[in-house]
Motif scaffolding. Sequence first.
Motif, PDB file in Angstrom:
ATOM      1  N   ILE A 143     -11.678   3.556  -0.401  1.00 37.81           N
ATOM      2  CA  ILE A 143     -10.313   3.904  -0.014  1.00 37.81           C
ATOM      3  C   ILE A 143      -9.963   5.261  -0.619  1.00 37.81           C
ATOM      4  N   ARG A 144      -9.362   6.099   0.204  1.00 38.86           N
ATOM      5  CA  ARG A 144      -8.874   7.408  -0.238  1.00 38.86           C
ATOM      6  C   ARG A 144      -7.346   7.336  -0.230  1.00 38.86           C
ATOM      7  N   LEU A 145      -6.738   7.529  -1.408  1.00 38.96           N
ATOM      8  CA  LEU A 145      -5.285   7.435  -1.560  1.00 38.96           C
ATOM      9  C   LEU A 145      -4.684   8.784  -1.924  1.00 38.96           C
ATOM     10  N   GLU A 146      -3.454   8.974  -1.506  1.00 39.65           N
ATOM     11  CA  GLU A 146      -2.646  10.080  -1.994  1.00 39.65           C
ATOM     12  C   GLU A 146      -1.527   9.457  -2.810  1.00 39.65           C
ATOM     13  N   ILE A 147      -1.430   9.852  -4.071  1.00 42.94           N
ATOM     14  CA  ILE A 147      -0.361   9.357  -4.933  1.00 42.94           C
ATOM     15  C   ILE A 147       0.595  10.518  -5.168  1.00 42.94           C
ATOM     16  N   PHE A 148       1.874  10.326  -4.805  1.00 45.34           N
ATOM     17  CA  PHE A 148       2.816  11.427  -4.936  1.00 45.34           C
ATOM     18  C   PHE A 148       3.889  11.200  -5.977  1.00 45.34           C
ATOM     19  N   SER A 149       4.040   9.964  -6.493  1.00 47.96           N
ATOM     20  CA  SER A 149       4.977   9.769  -7.597  1.00 47.96           C
ATOM     21  C   SER A 149       4.456   8.697  -8.545  1.00 47.96           C
ATOM     22  N   ILE A 150       4.719   8.934  -9.824  1.00 54.68           N
ATOM     23  CA  ILE A 150       4.341   7.997 -10.874  1.00 54.68           C
ATOM     24  C   ILE A 150       5.617   7.672 -11.638  1.00 54.68           C
TER      25      ILE A 150
ATOM     26  N   MET B   7       3.567   3.273  -9.120  1.00 58.42           N
ATOM     27  CA  MET B   7       3.328   4.523  -8.409  1.00 58.42           C
ATOM     28  C   MET B   7       3.588   4.311  -6.923  1.00 58.42           C
ATOM     29  N   GLU B   8       3.850   5.395  -6.234  1.00 57.96           N
ATOM     30  CA  GLU B   8       4.025   5.389  -4.788  1.00 57.96           C
ATOM     31  C   GLU B   8       2.975   6.295  -4.172  1.00 57.96           C
ATOM     32  N   GLY B   9       2.448   5.886  -3.046  1.00 55.33           N
ATOM     33  CA  GLY B   9       1.446   6.699  -2.371  1.00 55.33           C
ATOM     34  C   GLY B   9       1.255   6.270  -0.938  1.00 55.33           C
ATOM     35  N   ARG B  10       0.156   6.719  -0.379  1.00 57.03           N
ATOM     36  CA  ARG B  10      -0.193   6.316   0.990  1.00 57.03           C
ATOM     37  C   ARG B  10      -1.705   6.337   1.133  1.00 57.03           C
TER      38      ARG B  10
ATOM     39  N   ASP C 217      -9.256   3.912 -15.255  1.00 61.12           N
ATOM     40  CA  ASP C 217      -7.933   3.371 -14.990  1.00 61.12           C
ATOM     41  C   ASP C 217      -8.074   2.427 -13.804  1.00 61.12           C
ATOM     42  N   GLY C 218      -7.268   1.417 -13.757  1.00 60.30           N
ATOM     43  CA  GLY C 218      -7.196   0.559 -12.583  1.00 60.30           C
ATOM     44  C   GLY C 218      -5.945   0.900 -11.800  1.00 60.30           C
ATOM     45  N   ILE C 219      -6.107   1.279 -10.552  1.00 65.02           N
ATOM     46  CA  ILE C 219      -4.974   1.560  -9.675  1.00 65.02           C
ATOM     47  C   ILE C 219      -4.855   0.356  -8.743  1.00 65.02           C
ATOM     48  N   PHE C 220      -3.958  -0.543  -9.106  1.00 64.31           N
ATOM     49  CA  PHE C 220      -3.831  -1.832  -8.435  1.00 64.31           C
ATOM     50  C   PHE C 220      -2.839  -1.756  -7.284  1.00 64.31           C
ATOM     51  N   PHE C 221      -3.171  -2.429  -6.209  1.00 62.53           N
ATOM     52  CA  PHE C 221      -2.300  -2.494  -5.038  1.00 62.53           C
ATOM     53  C   PHE C 221      -1.242  -3.575  -5.232  1.00 62.53           C
ATOM     54  N   SER C 222      -0.056  -3.345  -4.685  1.00 57.60           N
ATOM     55  CA  SER C 222       0.991  -4.369  -4.704  1.00 57.60           C
ATOM     56  C   SER C 222       0.557  -5.530  -3.809  1.00 57.60           C
ATOM     57  N   ARG C 223       1.269  -6.622  -3.896  1.00 55.59           N
ATOM     58  CA  ARG C 223       0.939  -7.785  -3.054  1.00 55.59           C
ATOM     59  C   ARG C 223       1.087  -7.463  -1.569  1.00 55.59           C
TER      60      ARG C 223
ATOM     61  N   GLY D 269      -2.160   6.651   6.655  1.00 61.29           N
ATOM     62  CA  GLY D 269      -0.743   6.971   6.567  1.00 61.29           C
ATOM     63  C   GLY D 269       0.133   5.819   6.088  1.00 61.29           C
ATOM     64  N   THR D 270      -0.452   4.646   5.886  1.00 64.02           N
ATOM     65  CA  THR D 270       0.316   3.489   5.439  1.00 64.02           C
ATOM     66  C   THR D 270       0.834   3.719   4.025  1.00 64.02           C
ATOM     67  N   PRO D 271       2.164   3.625   3.825  1.00 66.29           N
ATOM     68  CA  PRO D 271       2.690   3.763   2.467  1.00 66.29           C
ATOM     69  C   PRO D 271       2.314   2.546   1.622  1.00 66.29           C
ATOM     70  N   VAL D 272       2.010   2.774   0.345  1.00 61.31           N
ATOM     71  CA  VAL D 272       1.630   1.676  -0.541  1.00 61.31           C
ATOM     72  C   VAL D 272       2.307   1.839  -1.896  1.00 61.31           C
ATOM     73  N   ARG D 273       2.650   0.713  -2.456  1.00 62.11           N
ATOM     74  CA  ARG D 273       3.128   0.660  -3.841  1.00 62.11           C
ATOM     75  C   ARG D 273       1.928   0.288  -4.694  1.00 62.11           C
ATOM     76  N   LEU D 274       1.779   0.976  -5.811  1.00 64.52           N
ATOM     77  CA  LEU D 274       0.616   0.806  -6.668  1.00 64.52           C
ATOM     78  C   LEU D 274       1.063   0.623  -8.113  1.00 64.52           C
ATOM     79  N   TYR D 275       0.175   0.050  -8.915  1.00 64.71           N
ATOM     80  CA  TYR D 275       0.440  -0.140 -10.337  1.00 64.71           C
ATOM     81  C   TYR D 275      -0.747   0.375 -11.130  1.00 64.71           C
ATOM     82  N   LEU D 276      -0.474   1.275 -12.053  1.00 70.19           N
ATOM     83  CA  LEU D 276      -1.531   1.870 -12.865  1.00 70.19           C
ATOM     84  C   LEU D 276      -1.706   1.079 -14.149  1.00 70.19           C
ATOM     85  N   ASN D 277      -2.945   0.669 -14.405  1.00 70.95           N
ATOM     86  CA  ASN D 277      -3.321   0.055 -15.673  1.00 70.95           C
ATOM     87  C   ASN D 277      -4.238   1.060 -16.361  1.00 70.95           C
ATOM     88  N   PRO D 278      -3.676   1.941 -17.220  1.00 69.69           N
ATOM     89  CA  PRO D 278      -4.491   3.006 -17.804  1.00 69.69           C
ATOM     90  C   PRO D 278      -5.561   2.476 -18.743  1.00 69.69           C
ATOM     91  N   GLY D 279      -6.786   2.866 -18.482  1.00 70.59           N
ATOM     92  CA  GLY D 279      -7.906   2.467 -19.323  1.00 70.59           C
ATOM     93  C   GLY D 279      -8.132   0.972 -19.371  1.00 70.59           C
TER      94      GLY D 279
END
Length: 130
Positions: free
Chosen positions: A110-117, A46-49, A86-92, A70-80
């Motif tokens: 942390i408050r995230l905005e996720i705009f693409s999965i 996922m992509e977000g900030r 769900d675990g929304i994991f941060f990239s390295r 406003g920092t962009p972040v790459r995330l990885y969803l581990n559903p359930g």
Amino acid sequence: MAAIIESTLKTEKLVKPINPDSSNWYIPARSLKFSSKLGIANEIDMEGRILKVTGKEKYLNTDDLADLEGTPVRLYLNPGGCGPNDGIFFSRNAYKTLDAHSLIPEKYTIRLEIFSIGENEIKDDIEIIQ
């Protein structure tokens, strides 16, 4: 449209996404309100900030946390993958950014905005606060 998720920063060593870019740091989100609602059954990127980072205790230093907004972040969803959540994991790279600001799991929200999965943009607004 976007998904807004606010939750406590946590760490997990055993149940994390397979992607080698995934760190151990994540925020949980209720599966029923996120992956199940969106029909996601498998791990996905996922992509977000970052919208905001706050300390849970008054004694925590929060002077430089505004720099993260406003920092962009790459995330990885581990559903359930983390019980009913769900675990929304941060990239390295995102982990390194959070660690450079001396964040400690369980002590910050942390408050995230996720705009693409994956390849898809989010079609409906979702807000999860836990």
